[in-house]
Design a protein around this motif. Structure first.
Motif, PDB file in Angstrom:
ATOM      1  N   SER A 174      14.753   0.424  38.329  1.00  0.00           N
ATOM      2  CA  SER A 174      16.104   0.627  37.803  1.00  0.00           C
ATOM      3  C   SER A 174      16.333   2.072  37.371  1.00  0.00           C
ATOM      4  N   THR A 189      28.531  -2.293  47.429  1.00  0.00           N
ATOM      5  CA  THR A 189      28.339  -1.198  46.475  1.00  0.00           C
ATOM      6  C   THR A 189      29.499  -1.120  45.490  1.00  0.00           C
ATOM      7  N   ARG A 212      29.493  -4.215  43.072  1.00  0.00           N
ATOM      8  CA  ARG A 212      28.396  -4.159  42.107  1.00  0.00           C
ATOM      9  C   ARG A 212      28.679  -3.150  41.000  1.00  0.00           C
ATOM     10  N   LYS A 213      29.326  -2.034  41.356  1.00  0.00           N
ATOM     11  CA  LYS A 213      29.666  -1.042  40.348  1.00  0.00           C
ATOM     12  C   LYS A 213      30.622  -1.620  39.321  1.00  0.00           C
ATOM     13  N   LYS A 214      31.496  -2.515  39.785  1.00  0.00           N
ATOM     14  CA  LYS A 214      32.496  -3.083  38.893  1.00  0.00           C
ATOM     15  C   LYS A 214      31.988  -4.308  38.145  1.00  0.00           C
ATOM     16  N   THR A 222      24.951  -5.578  37.929  1.00  0.00           N
ATOM     17  CA  THR A 222      24.000  -4.920  37.031  1.00  0.00           C
ATOM     18  C   THR A 222      23.947  -3.455  37.412  1.00  0.00           C
ATOM     19  N   LYS A 223      24.535  -2.608  36.587  1.00  0.00           N
ATOM     20  CA  LYS A 223      24.784  -1.222  36.987  1.00  0.00           C
ATOM     21  C   LYS A 223      23.516  -0.406  37.169  1.00  0.00           C
ATOM     22  N   ASN A 224      22.429  -0.740  36.465  1.00  0.00           N
ATOM     23  CA  ASN A 224      21.210   0.050  36.563  1.00  0.00           C
ATOM     24  C   ASN A 224      20.286  -0.394  37.697  1.00  0.00           C
TER      25      ASN A 224
END
Length: 228
Positions: free
Chosen positions: A116, A153, A156-158, A161-163
């Motif tokens: 991560s 992509t 997922r950014k929105k 899990t951002k990390n």
């Protein structure tokens, strides 16, 4: 192994079953598993689904996670009365305390969490530790989240899990460079977009058709077999 019923498959895979269960089909098609009495390790087991699968094939398994498997793992294994073939352990996949020990190691969706915050070095570190822990000729079975398409992509950014550091197709040759052989396939495009398992099941059926049409770079799961 006899054909798995839907409930057993659900207990093994747990999420987006239509797509992730294709890993079981791929592995069973290419590797003899039943009654081999392999010495196995599941990494990042959480609730121990893949340990259940290996034990149902009458292999011996260490079910592990970095702080030990979830308590539900024992309950799951007791449900199928296969606990005698399973041990439990806390094992860090980047520091596996075994060498030339296992016939087979398996994991599902762990590399993105281990690496991560874009710590790509831990992807290869994990694969090198698995290599060390396998016997000569030992086998790694893996299913891992891929970066996927621009749509994956963006969503997922929105919402994701951002990390999480998703595996990229162009990384595979590098991180598996120690292995004698590596074969893999890619599956899944829509299934991960479902909000409920029923929705994911419907989308997963569409994915079975799309898998034949879309290039690998658009899909979100890599399923493979690597040999030491």
């Amino acid at each position: 192994m006899k054909l798995l019923d839907e409930q057993t498959k659900k207990d093994i895979i747990n999420w987006d079953i239509s797509n992730w269960s294709k890993a079981l089909d791929y592995w069973e098609k290419n590797i003899p598993l039943e009654d081999k009495k392999y010495k196995c390790l599941e990494l990042g087991a959480s609730c121990g689904g893949l340990s259940l699968w290996l034990a149902l094939n009458r292999n011996k398994v260490i079910c592990s996670d970095v702080q030990g498997p979830h308590k539900d793992a024992r309950r799951l294994h007791e449900k199928y009365t296969c606990g005698d073939n399973i041990e439990y352990a806390a094992i860090d996949a980047t520091a596996i305390p075994y060498e030339n020990h296992f016939d087979l190691i398996v994991f599902k969706s762990i590399l993105g969490g281990i690496s991560s915050n874009n710590q790509d070095v831990y992807k290869k570190k994990t694969l090198d530790e698995i290599y060390k822990a396998l016997k000569p000729g030992g086998i790694l079975l893996f299913a891992e989240n891929l970066q996927g398409s621009f749509l994956h992509t963006a969503l997922r950014k929105k919402f994701g899990t951002k990390n999480w550091n998703y595996l990229r197709l162009n990384e595979i040759d590098k991180i598996f460079s120690e292995y004698r052989s590596i074969e893999y396939t890619t599956v899944g495009f829509l299934g991960c977009l479902g909000r409920t398992e029923n929705q994911r099941t419907v989308l997963g059926k569409i994915d079975t058709v799309l898998d034949k049409l879309l290039p690998g770079k658009y899909k979100y799961i890599a399923i493979g077999i690597a040999v030491k």
